[in-house]
Design a protein around this motif. Sequence first.
Motif, PDB file in Angstrom:
ATOM      1  N   LYS A  15       0.838  -1.207   0.000  1.00 20.89           N
ATOM      2  CA  LYS A  15       0.000   0.000   0.000  1.00 20.89           C
ATOM      3  C   LYS A  15       0.870   1.254   0.000  1.00 20.89           C
ATOM      4  CE  LYS A  15      -3.922  -2.072   2.370  1.00 20.89           C
ATOM      5  NZ  LYS A  15      -4.713  -2.127   3.614  1.00 20.89           N
ATOM      6  N   ALA A  16       1.929   1.230   0.799  1.00 23.01           N
ATOM      7  CA  ALA A  16       2.809   2.396   0.904  1.00 23.01           C
ATOM      8  C   ALA A  16       3.533   2.668  -0.416  1.00 23.01           C
ATOM      9  CB  ALA A  16       3.819   2.190   2.032  1.00 23.01           C
ATOM     10  N   GLU A  17       3.824   1.622  -1.164  1.00 22.33           N
ATOM     11  CA  GLU A  17       4.503   1.786  -2.458  1.00 22.33           C
ATOM     12  C   GLU A  17       3.675   2.639  -3.414  1.00 22.33           C
ATOM     13  OE1 GLU A  17       7.281  -2.134  -3.092  1.00 22.33           O
ATOM     14  OE2 GLU A  17       5.129  -2.367  -3.440  1.00 22.33           O
ATOM     15  N   MET A  18       2.378   2.554  -3.290  1.00 22.16           N
ATOM     16  CA  MET A  18       1.489   3.291  -4.188  1.00 22.16           C
ATOM     17  C   MET A  18       1.461   4.792  -3.898  1.00 22.16           C
ATOM     18  SD  MET A  18      -1.727   0.734  -4.794  1.00 22.16           S
ATOM     19  CE  MET A  18      -1.901  -0.028  -3.185  1.00 22.16           C
ATOM     20  N   VAL A  19       1.813   5.183  -2.679  1.00 23.46           N
ATOM     21  CA  VAL A  19       1.703   6.602  -2.304  1.00 23.46           C
ATOM     22  C   VAL A  19       3.041   7.281  -2.018  1.00 23.46           C
ATOM     23  CG1 VAL A  19      -0.664   6.343  -1.444  1.00 23.46           C
ATOM     24  CG2 VAL A  19       1.264   6.038   0.130  1.00 23.46           C
ATOM     25  N   ALA A  20       4.109   6.516  -1.923  1.00 21.93           N
ATOM     26  CA  ALA A  20       5.424   7.089  -1.599  1.00 21.93           C
ATOM     27  C   ALA A  20       5.951   7.867  -2.801  1.00 21.93           C
ATOM     28  CB  ALA A  20       6.401   5.999  -1.195  1.00 21.93           C
ATOM     29  N   LYS A  21       5.960   9.189  -2.687  1.00 21.93           N
ATOM     30  CA  LYS A  21       6.400  10.040  -3.794  1.00 21.93           C
ATOM     31  C   LYS A  21       7.610  10.895  -3.430  1.00 21.93           C
ATOM     32  CE  LYS A  21       2.716   8.918  -6.268  1.00 21.93           C
ATOM     33  NZ  LYS A  21       2.784   7.642  -6.896  1.00 21.93           N
ATOM     34  N   SER A  22       7.650  11.356  -2.191  1.00 16.54           N
ATOM     35  CA  SER A  22       8.729  12.258  -1.778  1.00 16.54           C
ATOM     36  C   SER A  22       9.989  11.469  -1.423  1.00 16.54           C
ATOM     37  CB  SER A  22       8.295  13.085  -0.560  1.00 16.54           C
ATOM     38  OG  SER A  22       8.228  12.260   0.596  1.00 16.54           O
ATOM     39  N   PRO A  23      11.140  12.127  -1.447  1.00 17.56           N
ATOM     40  CA  PRO A  23      12.377  11.444  -1.046  1.00 17.56           C
ATOM     41  C   PRO A  23      12.289  10.890   0.382  1.00 17.56           C
ATOM     42  CG  PRO A  23      12.889  13.526  -2.123  1.00 17.56           C
ATOM     43  CD  PRO A  23      11.390  13.488  -1.942  1.00 17.56           C
ATOM     44  N   GLU A  24      11.621  11.627   1.265  1.00 14.92           N
ATOM     45  CA  GLU A  24      11.478  11.195   2.659  1.00 14.92           C
ATOM     46  C   GLU A  24      10.675   9.892   2.747  1.00 14.92           C
ATOM     47  OE1 GLU A  24       9.021  13.744   5.091  1.00 14.92           O
ATOM     48  OE2 GLU A  24      10.079  13.129   6.906  1.00 14.92           O
ATOM     49  N   THR A  25       9.546   9.836   2.048  1.00 12.73           N
ATOM     50  CA  THR A  25       8.720   8.633   2.126  1.00 12.73           C
ATOM     51  C   THR A  25       9.370   7.459   1.389  1.00 12.73           C
ATOM     52  OG1 THR A  25       7.372   9.376   0.241  1.00 12.73           O
ATOM     53  CG2 THR A  25       6.534   9.861   2.464  1.00 12.73           C
ATOM     54  N   LYS A  26      10.085   7.750   0.324  1.00 14.47           N
ATOM     55  CA  LYS A  26      10.795   6.677  -0.393  1.00 14.47           C
ATOM     56  C   LYS A  26      11.900   6.075   0.478  1.00 14.47           C
ATOM     57  CE  LYS A  26       9.759   8.198  -5.058  1.00 14.47           C
ATOM     58  NZ  LYS A  26      10.262   8.662  -6.345  1.00 14.47           N
ATOM     59  N   ALA A  64       5.326  -0.412  10.955  1.00 16.63           N
ATOM     60  CA  ALA A  64       5.247   0.966  11.453  1.00 16.63           C
ATOM     61  C   ALA A  64       5.817   1.947  10.436  1.00 16.63           C
ATOM     62  CB  ALA A  64       5.977   1.084  12.790  1.00 16.63           C
ATOM     63  N   LEU A  65       6.927   1.588   9.806  1.00 19.46           N
ATOM     64  CA  LEU A  65       7.525   2.469   8.805  1.00 19.46           C
ATOM     65  C   LEU A  65       6.610   2.604   7.583  1.00 19.46           C
ATOM     66  CD1 LEU A  65      11.255   1.367   8.964  1.00 19.46           C
ATOM     67  CD2 LEU A  65      10.282   3.490   9.820  1.00 19.46           C
ATOM     68  N   ALA A  66       6.031   1.516   7.149  1.00 22.03           N
ATOM     69  CA  ALA A  66       5.106   1.560   6.017  1.00 22.03           C
ATOM     70  C   ALA A  66       3.879   2.407   6.345  1.00 22.03           C
ATOM     71  CB  ALA A  66       4.683   0.154   5.610  1.00 22.03           C
ATOM     72  N   ASP A  67       3.396   2.278   7.568  1.00 22.48           N
ATOM     73  CA  ASP A  67       2.260   3.082   8.001  1.00 22.48           C
ATOM     74  C   ASP A  67       2.640   4.570   8.035  1.00 22.48           C
ATOM     75  OD1 ASP A  67      -0.451   3.281   8.943  1.00 22.48           O
ATOM     76  OD2 ASP A  67       0.363   3.729  10.927  1.00 22.48           O
ATOM     77  N   GLU A  68       3.839   4.856   8.460  1.00 23.37           N
ATOM     78  CA  GLU A  68       4.319   6.235   8.495  1.00 23.37           C
ATOM     79  C   GLU A  68       4.351   6.832   7.082  1.00 23.37           C
ATOM     80  OE1 GLU A  68       8.084   8.863  10.193  1.00 23.37           O
ATOM     81  OE2 GLU A  68       7.973   6.726  10.642  1.00 23.37           O
ATOM     82  N   VAL A  69       4.750   6.038   6.105  1.00 22.91           N
ATOM     83  CA  VAL A  69       4.742   6.482   4.711  1.00 22.91           C
ATOM     84  C   VAL A  69       3.329   6.888   4.310  1.00 22.91           C
ATOM     85  CG1 VAL A  69       5.006   5.744   2.305  1.00 22.91           C
ATOM     86  CG2 VAL A  69       6.757   5.147   3.986  1.00 22.91           C
ATOM     87  N   SER A  70       2.361   6.062   4.654  1.00 23.95           N
ATOM     88  CA  SER A  70       0.961   6.366   4.312  1.00 23.95           C
ATOM     89  C   SER A  70       0.481   7.632   4.989  1.00 23.95           C
ATOM     90  CB  SER A  70       0.060   5.187   4.692  1.00 23.95           C
ATOM     91  OG  SER A  70       0.397   4.055   3.926  1.00 23.95           O
ATOM     92  N   VAL A  71       0.827   7.810   6.248  1.00 24.21           N
ATOM     93  CA  VAL A  71       0.420   9.002   6.987  1.00 24.21           C
ATOM     94  C   VAL A  71       1.047  10.260   6.371  1.00 24.21           C
ATOM     95  CG1 VAL A  71       0.621  10.207   9.204  1.00 24.21           C
ATOM     96  CG2 VAL A  71      -0.039   7.797   9.151  1.00 24.21           C
ATOM     97  N   LEU A  72       2.335  10.197   6.098  1.00 20.33           N
ATOM     98  CA  LEU A  72       3.027  11.347   5.521  1.00 20.33           C
ATOM     99  C   LEU A  72       2.548  11.668   4.106  1.00 20.33           C
ATOM    100  CD1 LEU A  72       6.689  10.678   6.729  1.00 20.33           C
ATOM    101  CD2 LEU A  72       5.153  12.496   7.502  1.00 20.33           C
ATOM    102  N   SER A  73       2.034  10.659   3.430  1.00 18.14           N
ATOM    103  CA  SER A  73       1.560  10.849   2.063  1.00 18.14           C
ATOM    104  C   SER A  73       0.086  11.242   2.011  1.00 18.14           C
ATOM    105  CB  SER A  73       1.774   9.570   1.255  1.00 18.14           C
ATOM    106  OG  SER A  73       3.151   9.259   1.208  1.00 18.14           O
ATOM    107  N   GLY A  74      -0.515  11.406   3.187  1.00 16.00           N
ATOM    108  CA  GLY A  74      -1.904  11.836   3.249  1.00 16.00           C
ATOM    109  C   GLY A  74      -2.912  10.712   3.122  1.00 16.00           C
TER     110      GLY A  74
END
Length: 75
Positions: A15-26, A64-74
């Motif tokens: 799920k996080a792969e679909m929304v990770a766009k920024s360098p931080e989330t990647k 937790a890290l994958a969830d953080e990606v989703s949160v940061l990506s909105g």
Amino acid sequence: NCPVQIKQAEELIKKAEMVAKSPETKALLAAAKKLLSEAKGSHEKAKAKMDHAEAVRKAKTAQALADEVSVLSGG
């Protein structure tokens, strides 16, 4: 318990792969994938309860890290 946690981490990473766009989330996503790989290795080579506990810890941290990606990506 290891396989359940590993599967859940895989799903959250997918799920996080679909929304990770920024360098931080990647970067967070890359860390999650690394921990997932380590969790799988720990589980496959486990000889004692401590080894399984390590696999679970790594899988939960990857979650937790994958969830953080989703949160940061909105998401």
